[in-house]
Design a protein around this motif. Structure first.
Motif, short mmCIF file in Angstrom:
data_model
loop_
_atom_site.label_atom_id
_atom_site.label_comp_id
_atom_site.label_asym_id
_atom_site.label_seq_id
_atom_site.Cartn_x
_atom_site.Cartn_y
_atom_site.Cartn_z
N ALA A 489 -53.03 16.11 14.65
CA ALA A 489 -52.37 14.99 13.98
C ALA A 489 -51.46 15.45 12.85
CB ALA A 489 -53.42 14.01 13.44
N ARG A 490 -51.80 16.55 12.18
CA ARG A 490 -50.97 17.04 11.07
C ARG A 490 -49.60 17.50 11.56
NH1 ARG A 490 -55.49 21.22 9.22
NH2 ARG A 490 -55.37 21.47 11.50
N LEU A 491 -49.57 18.16 12.72
CA LEU A 491 -48.29 18.58 13.29
C LEU A 491 -47.47 17.37 13.73
CD1 LEU A 491 -49.41 21.65 15.45
CD2 LEU A 491 -48.75 21.59 13.04
N ASP A 492 -48.15 16.36 14.29
CA ASP A 492 -47.44 15.16 14.73
C ASP A 492 -46.77 14.46 13.55
OD1 ASP A 492 -48.43 15.79 17.20
OD2 ASP A 492 -50.00 14.27 17.19
N VAL A 493 -47.50 14.34 12.42
CA VAL A 493 -46.95 13.67 11.24
C VAL A 493 -45.76 14.44 10.69
CG1 VAL A 493 -47.45 13.02 8.86
CG2 VAL A 493 -49.11 12.52 10.66
N ALA A 494 -45.88 15.77 10.67
CA ALA A 494 -44.78 16.60 10.17
C ALA A 494 -43.53 16.44 11.03
CB ALA A 494 -45.20 18.07 10.12
#
Length: 644
Positions: A489-494
């Motif tokens: 999810a962190r990569l998706d938000v970035a």
């Protein structure tokens, strides 16, 4: 068991039984001449053995092992609504009803025939260890009864046969009782009822009972070898059983008597009888196994909440192998195989996910060849829809023909838990939903590159986030949504945060820019540590042009990715472009190479001076889904986030 399964079992049993009967009809006479009447009679066991063999569990599809490469994600195909259940009986139920009616009618007819014969005898009176009828019935002497069989003699038994003949007739009937031949007749009657529609079973019952009498004659003559003439006279004095009991054994059964009389002049040695027993045993075992092996292989049963992976494995140009894996969601599985002189092992998991608004399955695998990891592909497909994974390429032989060198997997994932669910039809996208061919402006991407989250970078997380970006006619961003997650999810938000700041080249219609949507893959990958000194930087992309979408891939709706390594000289010119990774292998390679060779790059800097360097270029190819007909495709560089 469902009616169609019962019907299939009946068909398989009929075919197996009919084939066995035909074989026995062909072999019974040669076998009798070679090994005696008893061997020919015993051969009739082949028919019920073949039928029983079809009731045994069929062979299951073998589970093997393999090797793989990068994943091909096929575009989803939406299912139409399930047709409403129709009232009434289906065809298989009607056929089964007809079969049951015929079986019941056949049983009733045979039972009526048995009762009619018994009543024709009148009262039965004791006569030694036998019974005497009050009529000179044409079907007597005979043995009647299953649980307590007894010999029934005609009223004129003493006047029709002399004392020697009487003893031989009684020995014949007692031999029937000792061998439980009445039970064999009952089994034949049962098969006639079950397979009433097949004339071979009715013919077989008559031929089997004739062989039964010949085998009994052979037993009596073996015990009384000097009484052949008297035994022949007894056969001639017996009245032929024109009306017989379906479950009885009649001394006068069979017409004409020529074959039984002719057998009196022949005999079979003990050695030949023993050889016949061995041949018969091999034939019965072989016939039963052949009937069982002829059944179609049954796939390994899939639990109600399980997931099956049906895999067709091809190594080079070798014959394909069909494999099946049955697993639970998110539970690890493993399989192994040997192919092409190498040992392959696959371990992985299958997960349930949502893909483009539809339930889908994600398959992740680790492939080892001779103990060394060679690939870690991932597949995302809809249940029941095929996908392909391959490692290798086509090569041209000396004769000009092309052959595939490598490994290919055709994979179909089936989610048992979704088999009873109805998927609704997704309407064709409206004009505003159409994914437009468009690209991120290079300057915009350079100003706002995706930022690698520090904690994800520390943990070494990588992946590709696929975004769908809604843009206005000026190329500004209206909305950004994650179409396919990177798994973090962190990569998706970035990726979303970066895309919200980008500007795009909008699509054109009749010479005017129009609003639409663009699919943008964003890759998060690890690079070598960068030199932080002032005046130093790696080579980077300066100007791009989209690759041409291969016509064959466009026609088949195939999507994929290519990762290139580009060697850039000090002038920013690409000197060497190679494929680092391709999925599916060979499909988009040429298009990617042709496009990137025409790109412009900024050379790397060292101590403020341009030097040669290397750039990693990921490209994404996929259907746009425009106009609902899959005719528009995108092919563009993947927005790239680097971590070091």
């Amino acid at each position: 068991m469902a009616s169609n399964e019962l019907l299939q079992g009946l068909v398989e049993a009929t075919l197996a039984g009919s084939a066995a009967i035909l074989l026995v009809l062909v072999l019974r006479r040669p076998l009798r001449r070679a090994f005696g009447a008893r061997a020919a009679y015993a051969l009739w066991l082949l028919a019920p053995l073949a039928i029983l063999a079809t009731l045994l569990p069929a062979a299951t599809v073998d589970v093997g092992r393999t090797q793989v490469a990068q994943a091909l994600v096929l575009p989803p195909v939406f299912a139409a609504p399930a047709a409403p259940a129709q009232g009434g009986l289906d065809g298989s139920s009607l056929l089964l009803g007809l079969w049951l009616f015929g079986a019941a009618a056949s049983a009733a007819w045979l039972w009526r025939t048995q009762i009619a014969f018994r009543r024709s005898l009148g009262p039965l009176l004791p006569h030694g260890d036998a019974l005497r009828a009050q009529a000179t019935n044409a079907g007597l002497p005979a043995t009647l009864g299953l649980w307590h069989p007894q010999v029934v003699l005609p009223a004129d038994f003493e006047t029709r046969f002399d004392a020697v003949q009487q003893a031989l007739v009684l020995a014949h009937e007692r031999r029937h009782i000792a061998r439980r031949d009445a039970w064999a007749n009952a089994a034949a009657a049962l098969l006639r009822c079950l397979f009433w529609f097949d004339p071979l079973f009715h013919l077989a019952a008559a031929r089997m009972r004739h062989d039964q009498e010949l085998a009994c004659d052979a037993d009596v003559l073996a015990a009384h070898p000097r009484q052949r003439r008297h035994y022949g006279d007894a056969l001639l004095n017996a009245q032929l059983a024109l009306q017989t009991a379906p479950l009885g054994c009649h001394f006068g059964f069979g017409h004409p008597l020529k074959e039984r009389i002719a057998m009196l002049a022949s005999s079979v040695s003990t050695t030949r009888r023993r050889a016949g027993s061995g041949v018969l045993l091999c034939m019965l075992l072989g016939g039963g196994y052949a009937a069982w092996a002829a059944q179609p292989a049954v796939p390994v049963a899939v639990p109600a909440d399980g997931i099956a992976a049906d895999i067709v494995l091809r190594v080079d140009e070798e014959a394909p192998r069909a494999l099946r894996i049955v697993s639970e969601a998110d539970k690890p599985f493993s399989l192994k195989t040997d192919a092409g002189g190498k040992h392959f092992a696959i371990a992985g998991t299958v997960s349930r996910i949502e893909h483009q608004g539809q339930p889908a399955l994600a398959l992740k695998m680790d492939i080892d060849e001779d103990g060394k990891r060679i690939a870690a592909p991932s597949l995302v497909v809809l249940s029941g829809k095929p996908a392909a994974v391959q490692l290798g390429s086509e090569i041209q032989a000396k004769d000009g023909s092309k052959a595939f060198k490598g490994l290919r997997l055709d994979v179909t994932l089936t989610d048992a838990s979704a088999s009873s669910q109805t998927l609704s039809v997704k309407p064709a996208p409206t004009k505003s939903d159409t994914l437009q061919p468009g690209q991120v402006l290079d300057e915009s991407r350079a100003l706002h590159p995706p930022r690698y989250p520090a904690d994800a970078l520390k943990e070494g997380k990588t992946g590709v986030t696929v975004l769908v970006v809604a843009i206005d006619a000026q190329g500004g961003v209206i909305d950004v949504k994650v179409e396919r997650s990177s798994g973090d999810a962190r990569l998706d938000v970035a990726a979303q945060e970066a895309a919200e700041k980008w500007r795009f080249n909008p699509a054109m219609k009749q010479g005017q820019p129009v609003a639409g949507k663009v699919r943008v893959p964003v890759e998060f990958a690890m690079d070598e540590p960068a030199d932080a000194q002032v005046g130093e930087r790696p080579a980077r992309i300066a100007a791009t042009m989209p690759p041409a979408y291969p016509a064959a891939a466009k026609k088949q709706g195939i999507s994929g990715n290519v990762v290139l390594l580009v060697d850039v000289d000090a002038r920013g010119k690409p000197t060497r472009v190679t494929i680092q990774q391709s999925s599916p292998a060979g499909v988009f390679d040429a298009a990617a190479l042709d496009a990137v060779r025409q790109w412009r790059f900024e050379p790397a800097l060292k101590q403020g001076q341009p030097v040669a360097g290397r750039v990693r270029v990921p490209l994404g190819f996929g259907p746009q889904g425009g106009a609902g007909n899959g005719s528009d495709f995108y092919s563009q560089p993947t927005a790239d986030a680097r971590g070091s």
